[in-house]
Design a protein around this motif. Sequence first.
Motif, PDB file in Angstrom:
ATOM      1  N   GLY A  63      72.032  57.215  63.221  1.00  0.00           N
ATOM      2  CA  GLY A  63      73.417  57.549  62.926  1.00  0.00           C
ATOM      3  C   GLY A  63      74.293  57.282  64.193  1.00  0.00           C
ATOM      4  N   LYS A  64      75.301  56.832  63.892  1.00  0.00           N
ATOM      5  CA  LYS A  64      76.375  56.563  64.890  1.00  0.00           C
ATOM      6  C   LYS A  64      77.080  57.609  65.327  1.00  0.00           C
ATOM      7  CE  LYS A  64      80.289  53.464  66.103  1.00  0.00           C
ATOM      8  NZ  LYS A  64      81.073  52.122  65.504  1.00  0.00           N
ATOM      9  N   VAL A  65      76.944  57.952  66.638  1.00  0.00           N
ATOM     10  CA  VAL A  65      77.237  59.320  67.168  1.00  0.00           C
ATOM     11  C   VAL A  65      78.862  58.906  67.613  1.00  0.00           C
ATOM     12  CG1 VAL A  65      77.394  61.301  69.121  1.00  0.00           C
ATOM     13  CG2 VAL A  65      75.379  60.221  67.878  1.00  0.00           C
ATOM     14  N   SER A  66      79.900  59.808  67.143  1.00  0.00           N
ATOM     15  CA  SER A  66      81.272  59.569  67.458  1.00  0.00           C
ATOM     16  C   SER A  66      81.562  59.961  68.784  1.00  0.00           C
ATOM     17  CB  SER A  66      82.253  60.258  66.647  1.00  0.00           C
ATOM     18  OG  SER A  66      83.551  60.179  66.884  1.00  0.00           O
ATOM     19  N   LYS A  67      82.163  58.891  69.714  1.00  0.00           N
ATOM     20  CA  LYS A  67      82.930  59.320  71.050  1.00  0.00           C
ATOM     21  C   LYS A  67      84.092  59.780  70.879  1.00  0.00           C
ATOM     22  CE  LYS A  67      79.901  55.561  72.996  1.00  0.00           C
ATOM     23  NZ  LYS A  67      79.889  54.383  73.529  1.00  0.00           N
ATOM     24  N   ASP A  68      84.750  60.351  69.828  1.00  0.00           N
ATOM     25  CA  ASP A  68      85.949  60.658  69.672  1.00  0.00           C
ATOM     26  C   ASP A  68      86.071  62.194  70.549  1.00  0.00           C
ATOM     27  OD1 ASP A  68      88.184  62.429  68.800  1.00  0.00           O
ATOM     28  OD2 ASP A  68      88.577  60.681  67.542  1.00  0.00           O
ATOM     29  N   ALA A  69      86.611  62.047  71.741  1.00  0.00           N
ATOM     30  CA  ALA A  69      86.800  63.333  72.311  1.00  0.00           C
ATOM     31  C   ALA A  69      87.384  64.558  71.739  1.00  0.00           C
ATOM     32  CB  ALA A  69      87.435  63.116  73.842  1.00  0.00           C
ATOM     33  N   SER A  70      88.356  64.102  71.050  1.00  0.00           N
ATOM     34  CA  SER A  70      89.133  65.218  70.376  1.00  0.00           C
ATOM     35  C   SER A  70      88.367  65.919  69.401  1.00  0.00           C
ATOM     36  CB  SER A  70      90.511  64.752  69.943  1.00  0.00           C
ATOM     37  OG  SER A  70      91.333  65.974  69.117  1.00  0.00           O
TER      38      SER A  70
END
Length: 253
Positions: A58-65
């Motif tokens: 899977g692609k782990v999100s880097k969206d900090a919020s």
Amino acid sequence: MRKLLKTTLAVAVLAAGVGALSGCETNEALGRSQLILVDESAMQQAAAAAWQEQLKSGKVSKDASMNARVQKVGARIVAAAGMGGQPWQYVVFDNDQPNAFVLPGNKVGVNTGLFKAVKNDDQLAAVLGHETGHVIARHAAERASQNAATQVGLQVATGVTKGRVQQVVANYGGLGAQLGILMPYSRKQESEADFIGVDLMVKAGYKASESVALWQNMSALGGNKPPEFMSTHPSDTTRIKGLQDYITTKGYK
């Protein structure tokens, strides 16, 4: 929520194969007995491997919020559940499907697509409360046990019947068991997790009514959905009605 990871079922099947028999046990959170035929430590080991595979594929999100919100709300929910002393892992996956899931061992995945329906932290608490509810209810072990018991029953039925009847059981027994036993039972589990999740929301200081708003938002997203009798999850309409009734009964806001 709407759709469990394929790896969850694989974990359940593996755990059923290696588990030790322990019979029926009473779950105080549910107020009912459960058929538990699997070794939960073995399930957690298998789930850990499945989780690592998911992290790789899977692609782990880097969206900090998004990540910060999930971590913050998740911590409040598990604290309300009295499980804050246990290790929990939350990961946001870059996936457009509005979905979340939990694996044995307190591993929670949340898709970025879920935030199309989640409009505030109260609604996120409804999601994470639901997933925590599955853990409290021991639904993974119960579902794996249900699968194991059903498979044994089908094998016995196929072995003792003859001729045409035997062929019918062999060809249609699995589908009949799935629709008649496993799926309806799963819908019950989903409703139980919903209600436990609402209790946790309130205890953590979130608004119970936002769980209804969440599912109204999910329903508004549309998309192709199977008839309820063909689904492991309640329909949006059933879910909303169940939550509304439960919130009214408990006197929540």
